[in-house]
Scaffold this motif. Structure first.
Motif, short mmCIF file in Angstrom:
data_model
loop_
_atom_site.label_atom_id
_atom_site.label_comp_id
_atom_site.label_asym_id
_atom_site.label_seq_id
_atom_site.Cartn_x
_atom_site.Cartn_y
_atom_site.Cartn_z
N PHE A 53 33.62 30.67 57.64
CA PHE A 53 34.18 29.78 56.62
C PHE A 53 33.11 28.79 56.22
O PHE A 53 32.07 28.66 56.89
N LYS A 54 33.36 28.11 55.11
CA LYS A 54 32.41 27.12 54.60
C LYS A 54 33.17 25.87 54.20
O LYS A 54 34.40 25.85 54.17
N VAL A 55 32.44 24.82 53.88
CA VAL A 55 33.05 23.57 53.46
C VAL A 55 33.87 23.82 52.18
O VAL A 55 33.40 24.45 51.24
N GLY A 62 42.28 27.32 65.93
CA GLY A 62 42.49 26.43 67.05
C GLY A 62 43.79 25.66 67.00
O GLY A 62 43.89 24.54 67.51
N GLY A 63 44.82 26.23 66.36
CA GLY A 63 46.10 25.55 66.26
C GLY A 63 46.17 24.51 65.17
O GLY A 63 47.16 23.78 65.08
N VAL A 64 45.13 24.40 64.33
CA VAL A 64 45.10 23.40 63.25
C VAL A 64 44.79 24.11 61.94
O VAL A 64 43.99 25.04 61.90
N SER A 65 45.45 23.69 60.87
CA SER A 65 45.15 24.22 59.54
C SER A 65 44.76 23.07 58.62
O SER A 65 45.30 21.97 58.72
N GLY A 66 43.80 23.34 57.74
CA GLY A 66 43.35 22.31 56.81
C GLY A 66 42.13 22.76 56.05
O GLY A 66 41.62 23.88 56.23
N THR A 67 41.65 21.88 55.17
CA THR A 67 40.46 22.15 54.37
C THR A 67 39.22 21.68 55.12
O THR A 67 39.17 20.54 55.59
N VAL A 68 38.24 22.55 55.23
CA VAL A 68 37.03 22.23 55.98
C VAL A 68 36.23 21.17 55.24
O VAL A 68 35.89 21.32 54.07
N GLU A 69 35.94 20.07 55.94
CA GLU A 69 35.14 18.98 55.38
C GLU A 69 33.71 19.01 55.88
O GLU A 69 32.79 18.64 55.15
N GLU A 70 33.51 19.44 57.12
CA GLU A 70 32.16 19.43 57.69
C GLU A 70 32.10 20.41 58.85
O GLU A 70 33.03 20.52 59.65
N SER A 102 40.96 31.08 51.84
CA SER A 102 40.23 30.84 50.60
C SER A 102 39.18 31.90 50.30
O SER A 102 38.57 31.86 49.24
N ILE A 103 38.95 32.83 51.21
CA ILE A 103 37.82 33.74 51.03
C ILE A 103 38.12 34.84 50.02
O ILE A 103 37.22 35.32 49.33
N ASN A 104 39.39 35.27 49.90
CA ASN A 104 39.76 36.34 48.96
C ASN A 104 40.32 35.74 47.67
O ASN A 104 41.06 34.74 47.72
#
Length: 207
Positions: A53-55, A62-70, A102-104
């Motif tokens: 994944f990327k920013v 790991g049991g958490v979902s969200g938008t990658v910030e860093e 978000s990859i597809n």
């Protein structure tokens, strides 16, 4: 240098056994203390090399979902849907299954609709097909499908599977739920809910 110093001390007759024991115990303690840090460092390197994944990607890991910030060397941070910053060790992310939403460019939406056994499910299927065809967000390829998926305890379950662009997924999902309920009720179909019928039989007391 440590071994040289110990050898010199031994030459002068100074007992070095206790010093070696202390150094060994200290090294062992430091190794245990750095075990988690080294694991996070190695996981960070693997994330940067393989880039699952990327920013900016929306992921679940790991049991958490969200938008990658860093994505850091030791830690990675995400923003959840309700705008809470979550910082997770890289070892917890890399060592678990990562779902990247978000990859597809496209996603399939699975919409289950239950109707009564007394309803005309053929008409309900045609209504769902028309509803999907009239929505510009539903892609023509892959073609959407509407099938009878299950004969449940209190309903006939229909399964609608349209495809849409990734960014249209949630808006299409919410709109279809509302339009399907309103349309099926207007067409005379009922959307049943689980219920249990209890029959009581009176038993005469034995005299």
């Amino acid at each position: 240098m440590i071994f040289v110093v110990l050898a010199v001390l031994g030459v002068f007759g100074i007992e070095t056994t206790s010093i070696v024991a202390v150094l060994g115990a200290g090294s062992f303690a430091v190794g245990l203390a750095l075990q988690g840090t080294l694991s996070n460092f190695a996981s960070g390197i693997m994330l940067l090399v393989f880039r699952p994944f990327k920013v900016g990607d929306f992921i679940e890991a790991g049991g958490v979902s969200g938008t990658v910030e860093e994505v850091g060397i030791f830690l990675s941070s995400l923003n959840t849907s309700d705008n809470i910053r979550v910082v997770a060790p890289n070892s917890l992310i890399y060592g678990k299954t990562v779902k990247n939403y978000s990859i597809n460019p496209t996603r399939r939406l699975d919409l289950t609709v239950g109707i009564s056994y007394t309803d005309d499910f053929g008409e309900a299927i045609r209504f769902l097909e028309r509803t999907l065809a009239d929505d510009d967000r539903v892609l023509a390829e892959p073609a959407p499908s509407v099938v009878v998926s299950e004969l449940a305890d209190s309903s006939v379950n229909l399964l609608a599977r349209p495809w849409c662009r990734r960014q249209d997924y949630w808006s299409l999902r919410c709109d279809l739920h509302r339009r399907v309920k309103e349309g099926l009720e207007a067409a005379g179909c009922s959307i049943p809910y689980p219920q249990t019928d209890i029959h009581l039989h009176q038993v005469d007391a034995l005299g």
